[in-house]
Design an enzyme around this catalytic site. Structure first.
Site, PDB file in Angstrom:
ATOM      1  CG  ASP A   1      -1.951   2.009   6.488  1.00 27.22           C
ATOM      2  OD1 ASP A   1      -2.336   3.059   7.039  1.00 27.22           O
ATOM      3  OD2 ASP A   1      -2.266   1.709   5.333  1.00 27.22           O
TER       4      ASP A   1
ATOM      5  CG  ASP B   1      -1.728   1.202   1.399  1.00 23.75           C
ATOM      6  OD1 ASP B   1      -2.427   1.582   0.435  1.00 23.75           O
ATOM      7  OD2 ASP B   1      -1.677   1.819   2.474  1.00 23.75           O
TER       8      ASP B   1
ATOM      9  CG  ASP C   1      -1.638   7.855   0.666  1.00 23.54           C
ATOM     10  OD1 ASP C   1      -1.792   9.069   0.817  1.00 23.54           O
ATOM     11  OD2 ASP C   1      -1.482   7.328  -0.451  1.00 23.54           O
TER      12      ASP C   1
END
Length: 226
Positions: free
Chosen positions: A175, A13, A15
């Site tokens: 995250d 991922d 951001d």
């Protein structure tokens, strides 16, 4: 380490996972809010909205001040956000600690690296180009470049395909619960980094492994492979 990751694709991922983009996303949001005659907000106000897109951040930022944006204004506010953000995309955004070294170690060990993000393709490319990271990835696949984005598993699987990887030899690093769900939907192991922006704790996310600093990532992946 040489050859330890041959044939494996590691999908990240963006951001909150590879890059701490919060400072510039907050800057773009506050630009929109001030232009609308409202007060700027702090990161705490909108941190959990970062992975859900600009419109979610705008709504949250306004709601914190008792304002609900009219539906017909949202496209204009979104376009204003996007224009400011892309013009200021890496003023404060930086890779997380030891992330670049981990990427280089994985690549040196033969891994293929890719990015699968719910960020728009243009913003993803611009950010990674500006940070001089694009060349490390065989594929960068944003939300508007696929028919279905995360948590749909096909977003990750198509990213693996575009990177020239093998779907049966891939791992997802993220995250958020969205990343975890996407990994499970794609049938992949999932490594959770708890320093991102989501409100869930590592106990709430069913990760195969948790990595609190990128200095631990290479050994974590080795343990999964073994």
């Amino acid at each position: 380490m040489s050859g330890a990751f041959d044939g494996w694709t590691i999908v990240f991922d963006l951001d909150g996972t590879l890059v701490d983009t919060a400072p510039d996303l907050l800057g773009a949001l506050n630009h929109v809010l001030v232009e609308a005659g409202l007060e700027p907000v702090t990161l705490d106000t909108i941190a959990t909205m970062i992975g859900h897109g600009a419109k979610a951040m705008i709504i949250k930022g306004m709601a914190a001040q008792g304002v609900e944006p009219e539906a017909h204004r949202m496209d204009g506010l979104f376009n204003q956000f996007l224009a400011y953000y892309e013009a200021n995309i890496a003023v404060g955004s930086r890779p997380f600690e030891n992330a670049v070294a981990a990427l280089d170690q994985l690549a040196a060990g033969g891994a293929t690296l890719a990015v699968c993000t719910n960020k728009r393709q243009s913003s993803s490319d611009r950010l990674l180009d500006t940070l001089q990271l694009s060349g490390k990835f065989a594929a960068i696949v944003g939300a508007d470049s696929v028919p279905e984005c995360k948590p749909h598993g096909d977003h990750i699987l198509l990213t693996i395909d575009r990177a020239g990887g093998d779907r049966s030899r891939a791992i997802m690093v993220g995250d958020s619960r969205t990343d975890e769900r996407a990994a499970r939907n794609a049938g992949l192991p999932f490594i959770f980094v708890p320093f991102g922006y989501e409100s869930e704790t590592q106990e709430e996310i069913a990760a195969d492994l948790v990595v609190s600093n990128y200095s631990e990532l290479v050994s974590a992946i080795l343990s999964l492979l073994n």
